[in-house]
Write a protein that holds these residues in place. Structure first.
Motif, PDB file in Angstrom:
ATOM      1  N   ARG A  80       4.097   3.568   0.096  1.00 45.00           N
ATOM      2  CA  ARG A  80       3.681   2.198   0.422  1.00 45.00           C
ATOM      3  C   ARG A  80       2.608   1.716  -0.560  1.00 45.00           C
ATOM      4  NH1 ARG A  80       2.291   1.518   6.349  1.00 45.00           N
ATOM      5  NH2 ARG A  80       4.528   1.430   6.512  1.00 45.00           N
ATOM      6  N   LEU A  84       2.751  -1.549  -3.162  1.00 47.57           N
ATOM      7  CA  LEU A  84       1.713  -2.582  -3.253  1.00 47.57           C
ATOM      8  C   LEU A  84       1.183  -2.688  -4.678  1.00 47.57           C
ATOM      9  CD1 LEU A  84      -0.310  -1.959   0.042  1.00 47.57           C
ATOM     10  CD2 LEU A  84       1.647  -3.464  -0.351  1.00 47.57           C
ATOM     11  N   TYR A 124      -3.240  -4.666   0.361  1.00 49.81           N
ATOM     12  CA  TYR A 124      -3.812  -3.493   1.041  1.00 49.81           C
ATOM     13  C   TYR A 124      -4.446  -3.909   2.361  1.00 49.81           C
ATOM     14  CZ  TYR A 124      -6.967   0.368   2.070  1.00 49.81           C
ATOM     15  OH  TYR A 124      -7.636   1.380   2.698  1.00 49.81           O
ATOM     16  N   THR A 127      -1.832  -4.810   4.848  1.00 49.51           N
ATOM     17  CA  THR A 127      -1.048  -3.663   5.295  1.00 49.51           C
ATOM     18  C   THR A 127      -1.856  -2.720   6.163  1.00 49.51           C
ATOM     19  OG1 THR A 127       0.303  -3.787   3.311  1.00 49.51           O
ATOM     20  CG2 THR A 127       0.347  -1.723   4.505  1.00 49.51           C
ATOM     21  N   TRP A 128      -3.035  -2.323   5.698  1.00 50.69           N
ATOM     22  CA  TRP A 128      -3.809  -1.320   6.408  1.00 50.69           C
ATOM     23  C   TRP A 128      -5.092  -1.859   7.026  1.00 50.69           C
ATOM     24  CZ3 TRP A 128      -1.814   1.266   1.760  1.00 50.69           C
ATOM     25  CH2 TRP A 128      -0.834   2.220   2.074  1.00 50.69           C
ATOM     26  N   ASN A 133      -0.852  -1.521  11.366  1.00 51.02           N
ATOM     27  CA  ASN A 133       0.046  -0.483  10.899  1.00 51.02           C
ATOM     28  C   ASN A 133      -0.595   0.892  10.989  1.00 51.02           C
ATOM     29  OD1 ASN A 133       2.186  -2.225  10.255  1.00 51.02           O
ATOM     30  ND2 ASN A 133       1.141  -2.813   8.376  1.00 51.02           N
TER      31      ASN A 133
END
Length: 137
Positions: A80, A84, A124, A127-128, A133
């Protein structure tokens, strides 16, 4: 799934990598580079350059993470992160491609680097950073 708390550089960990694993990564990268050179010689630099964008070590790295550490979640996080970063590189390429004929090359590359960093950091965080997630992929 949560990323590591802090990105760190640990040179001592290089000693923990088996020579065969290093050789596999090197060989895979060399093969991708040779294919890129062959494609560039056969069909031109534009087509060859596309192959240079291939993350030469990623496939070997993901395989090694899964087999040596027996951890698919870490391999998925690594993949992942690579996606990115690749999207950030697209932003870099578009920025440099757009600016290279209009401003000095060094300035175009600096702007591209800034574009890459901004895109990668935003992705980033999306996503995190949001905490959505945190589970398994």
């Amino acid at each position: 799934m949560s990323p590591p708390d802090k990105i760190q550089i640990e040179p001592a960990k290089l000693r923990q990598i088996a020579p065969a694993a290093m050789a596999l990564r090197f060989a895979f990268g060399a093969v991708v580079s040779m294919v890129s050179g062959w494609v560039g010689g056969r069909w031109g630099p534009l087509e060859g350059g596309i192959f240079l964008a291939f993350p030469a070590v990623l496939a070997a790295t993901l395989t090694l993470i899964e087999t040596e550490e027996r951890n698919r979640i870490l391999a998925a996080q690594d993949a992942r992160g690579a996606v990115l970063g690749a999207i950030g590189m697209i932003a870099y390429a578009l920025c440099v491609w757009t600016l290279a004929t209009r401003i000095p090359a060094v300035a175009a590359m600096a702007a591209g680097t800034a574009a890459w960093a901004i895109v990668a950091i935003v992705l980033y965080r999306l996503t995190w950073g949001s905490g959505r997630n945190r589970g398994t992929p």
